[in-house]
Design a protein around this motif. Structure first.
Motif, PDB file in Angstrom:
ATOM      1  N   ALA A 103      60.126  79.583  50.688  1.00 20.31           N
ATOM      2  CA  ALA A 103      59.464  79.065  51.891  1.00 20.31           C
ATOM      3  C   ALA A 103      60.464  78.407  52.835  1.00 20.31           C
ATOM      4  O   ALA A 103      60.305  78.465  54.053  1.00 20.31           O
ATOM      5  CB  ALA A 103      58.374  78.071  51.508  1.00 20.31           C
ATOM      6  N   CYS A 104      61.498  77.799  52.263  1.00 24.65           N
ATOM      7  CA  CYS A 104      62.510  77.119  53.078  1.00 24.65           C
ATOM      8  C   CYS A 104      63.667  78.038  53.450  1.00 24.65           C
ATOM      9  O   CYS A 104      64.486  77.682  54.291  1.00 24.65           O
ATOM     10  CB  CYS A 104      63.063  75.911  52.328  1.00 24.65           C
ATOM     11  SG  CYS A 104      61.838  74.647  51.996  1.00 24.65           S
ATOM     12  N   GLY A 105      63.768  79.190  52.795  1.00 23.56           N
ATOM     13  CA  GLY A 105      64.884  80.095  53.058  1.00 23.56           C
ATOM     14  C   GLY A 105      66.191  79.492  52.604  1.00 23.56           C
ATOM     15  O   GLY A 105      67.207  79.591  53.288  1.00 23.56           O
ATOM     16  N   SER A 106      66.161  78.860  51.449  1.00 24.87           N
ATOM     17  CA  SER A 106      67.322  78.126  50.975  1.00 24.87           C
ATOM     18  C   SER A 106      67.477  78.313  49.473  1.00 24.87           C
ATOM     19  O   SER A 106      66.593  78.840  48.797  1.00 24.87           O
ATOM     20  CB  SER A 106      67.137  76.647  51.309  1.00 24.87           C
ATOM     21  OG  SER A 106      68.256  75.916  50.896  1.00 24.87           O
TER      22      SER A 106
ATOM     23  N   GLN B  35      58.912  71.063  55.444  1.00 31.15           N
ATOM     24  CA  GLN B  35      58.521  72.400  54.995  1.00 31.15           C
ATOM     25  C   GLN B  35      58.019  72.374  53.557  1.00 31.15           C
ATOM     26  O   GLN B  35      57.055  73.053  53.216  1.00 31.15           O
ATOM     27  CB  GLN B  35      59.699  73.366  55.115  1.00 31.15           C
ATOM     28  CG  GLN B  35      60.083  73.665  56.541  1.00 31.15           C
ATOM     29  CD  GLN B  35      61.362  74.488  56.619  1.00 31.15           C
ATOM     30  OE1 GLN B  35      62.192  74.417  55.720  1.00 31.15           O
ATOM     31  NE2 GLN B  35      61.497  75.243  57.689  1.00 31.15           N
ATOM     32  N   VAL B  36      58.682  71.582  52.711  1.00 33.69           N
ATOM     33  CA  VAL B  36      58.267  71.467  51.315  1.00 33.69           C
ATOM     34  C   VAL B  36      56.895  70.816  51.223  1.00 33.69           C
ATOM     35  O   VAL B  36      56.040  71.257  50.445  1.00 33.69           O
ATOM     36  CB  VAL B  36      59.319  70.694  50.494  1.00 33.69           C
ATOM     37  CG1 VAL B  36      58.789  70.304  49.135  1.00 33.69           C
ATOM     38  CG2 VAL B  36      60.585  71.510  50.346  1.00 33.69           C
ATOM     39  N   MET B  37      56.657  69.787  52.029  1.00 35.22           N
ATOM     40  CA  MET B  37      55.349  69.115  52.036  1.00 35.22           C
ATOM     41  C   MET B  37      54.241  70.108  52.434  1.00 35.22           C
ATOM     42  O   MET B  37      53.173  70.130  51.814  1.00 35.22           O
ATOM     43  CB  MET B  37      55.359  67.936  53.010  1.00 35.22           C
ATOM     44  CG  MET B  37      56.293  66.814  52.631  1.00 35.22           C
ATOM     45  SD  MET B  37      55.577  65.622  51.548  1.00 35.22           S
ATOM     46  CE  MET B  37      54.368  64.881  52.582  1.00 35.22           C
ATOM     47  N   GLN B  38      54.495  70.922  53.450  1.00 29.60           N
ATOM     48  CA  GLN B  38      53.504  71.910  53.884  1.00 29.60           C
ATOM     49  C   GLN B  38      53.257  72.959  52.804  1.00 29.60           C
ATOM     50  O   GLN B  38      52.115  73.341  52.550  1.00 29.60           O
ATOM     51  CB  GLN B  38      53.954  72.579  55.175  1.00 29.60           C
ATOM     52  CG  GLN B  38      53.929  71.666  56.369  1.00 29.60           C
ATOM     53  CD  GLN B  38      54.542  72.314  57.606  1.00 29.60           C
ATOM     54  OE1 GLN B  38      55.038  73.425  57.545  1.00 29.60           O
ATOM     55  NE2 GLN B  38      54.513  71.588  58.720  1.00 29.60           N
TER      56      GLN B  38
ATOM     57  N   VAL C 194      65.979  71.534  46.351  1.00 29.08           N
ATOM     58  CA  VAL C 194      66.098  72.564  47.373  1.00 29.08           C
ATOM     59  C   VAL C 194      67.251  72.157  48.278  1.00 29.08           C
ATOM     60  O   VAL C 194      67.269  71.037  48.797  1.00 29.08           O
ATOM     61  CB  VAL C 194      64.792  72.714  48.191  1.00 29.08           C
ATOM     62  CG1 VAL C 194      64.941  73.778  49.257  1.00 29.08           C
ATOM     63  CG2 VAL C 194      63.621  73.028  47.286  1.00 29.08           C
ATOM     64  N   GLN C 195      68.200  73.066  48.470  1.00 30.37           N
ATOM     65  CA  GLN C 195      69.377  72.743  49.273  1.00 30.37           C
ATOM     66  C   GLN C 195      68.991  72.545  50.731  1.00 30.37           C
ATOM     67  O   GLN C 195      68.263  73.354  51.296  1.00 30.37           O
ATOM     68  CB  GLN C 195      70.416  73.855  49.163  1.00 30.37           C
ATOM     69  CG  GLN C 195      71.001  73.984  47.782  1.00 30.37           C
ATOM     70  CD  GLN C 195      71.917  75.173  47.647  1.00 30.37           C
ATOM     71  OE1 GLN C 195      72.005  76.006  48.541  1.00 30.37           O
ATOM     72  NE2 GLN C 195      72.587  75.267  46.516  1.00 30.37           N
TER      73      GLN C 195
ATOM     74  N   THR D  67      66.734  68.362  49.091  1.00 33.58           N
ATOM     75  CA  THR D  67      65.369  67.858  49.062  1.00 33.58           C
ATOM     76  C   THR D  67      64.908  67.881  47.610  1.00 33.58           C
ATOM     77  O   THR D  67      65.024  68.907  46.938  1.00 33.58           O
ATOM     78  CB  THR D  67      64.450  68.745  49.919  1.00 33.58           C
ATOM     79  OG1 THR D  67      64.958  68.762  51.252  1.00 33.58           O
ATOM     80  CG2 THR D  67      63.035  68.213  49.928  1.00 33.58           C
ATOM     81  N   LEU D  68      64.417  66.757  47.117  1.00 32.96           N
ATOM     82  CA  LEU D  68      63.996  66.622  45.731  1.00 32.96           C
ATOM     83  C   LEU D  68      62.477  66.536  45.647  1.00 32.96           C
ATOM     84  O   LEU D  68      61.849  65.819  46.432  1.00 32.96           O
ATOM     85  CB  LEU D  68      64.597  65.357  45.112  1.00 32.96           C
ATOM     86  CG  LEU D  68      66.115  65.243  45.136  1.00 32.96           C
ATOM     87  CD1 LEU D  68      66.544  63.871  44.641  1.00 32.96           C
ATOM     88  CD2 LEU D  68      66.724  66.324  44.283  1.00 32.96           C
ATOM     89  N   VAL D  69      61.895  67.258  44.691  1.00 35.25           N
ATOM     90  CA  VAL D  69      60.454  67.204  44.432  1.00 35.25           C
ATOM     91  C   VAL D  69      60.286  66.783  42.982  1.00 35.25           C
ATOM     92  O   VAL D  69      60.707  67.491  42.073  1.00 35.25           O
ATOM     93  CB  VAL D  69      59.768  68.565  44.672  1.00 35.25           C
ATOM     94  CG1 VAL D  69      58.283  68.460  44.408  1.00 35.25           C
ATOM     95  CG2 VAL D  69      60.039  69.063  46.074  1.00 35.25           C
ATOM     96  N   SER D  70      59.691  65.622  42.754  1.00 41.43           N
ATOM     97  CA  SER D  70      59.507  65.122  41.392  1.00 41.43           C
ATOM     98  C   SER D  70      58.070  64.652  41.213  1.00 41.43           C
ATOM     99  O   SER D  70      57.323  64.510  42.174  1.00 41.43           O
ATOM    100  CB  SER D  70      60.469  63.964  41.119  1.00 41.43           C
ATOM    101  OG  SER D  70      60.223  62.904  42.020  1.00 41.43           O
ATOM    102  N   GLY D  71      57.696  64.414  39.962  1.00 41.75           N
ATOM    103  CA  GLY D  71      56.376  63.872  39.664  1.00 41.75           C
ATOM    104  C   GLY D  71      55.292  64.904  39.455  1.00 41.75           C
ATOM    105  O   GLY D  71      54.118  64.562  39.364  1.00 41.75           O
TER     106      GLY D  71
END
Length: 122
Positions: free
Chosen positions: A84-87, A105-108, A98-99, A62-66
């Motif tokens: 939060a993701c346990g990863s 979950q990331v959005m929340q 995030v693997q 999962t990628l978070v950019s910007g």
């Protein structure tokens, strides 16, 4: 005395100014790379959350950019998202990885922290 590599990649060492930065080709004392790294990238302030598996041997991340954060704050946020993701995961080039497939979950987690987030990609 000036030394140059035979491949023509530029000045590596000079007794005139000492060690040279490999990135900006300036003397280490006058290197501008650290100043450029401290300034966050210009973004619209909206975090883009996407899922990708390209170049990772089929593993999904999962990628978070910007996000308009400096490197230290981005690393701290990455740590909180991974917890939060346990990863596992990392922060590379201003993008939090995030693997696994943890987009929801990331959005929340981003919403709880007050960051505006959008899903991008498929």
């Amino acid at each position: 005395m000036i030394k140059k590599s035979s491949s023509g990649s530029g000045l590596v060492y000079s007794t005139e100014s000492g060690r040279m930065c490999p990135d900006c080709r300036q003397p280490v004392a006058a290197c501008i790379c650290r100043q450029l790294a401290k300034t966050p990238a210009k973004t619209d302030g909206v975090a883009r959350v996407s899922r990708s598996s390209k170049g990772r041997g089929g593993k999904t991340v999962t990628l978070v950019s910007g996000l308009a954060l400096d490197a230290l704050a981005l690393a701290q946020l990455g740590k909180q998202l991974r917890a939060a993701c346990g990863s596992g995961g990392t922060v590379k080039d201003g993008v939090i990885e995030v693997q696994g497939d943890h987009c929801d979950q990331v959005m929340q987690a981003l919403a709880k922290q007050g960051h505006a987030a959008k899903r991008s990609g498929g």
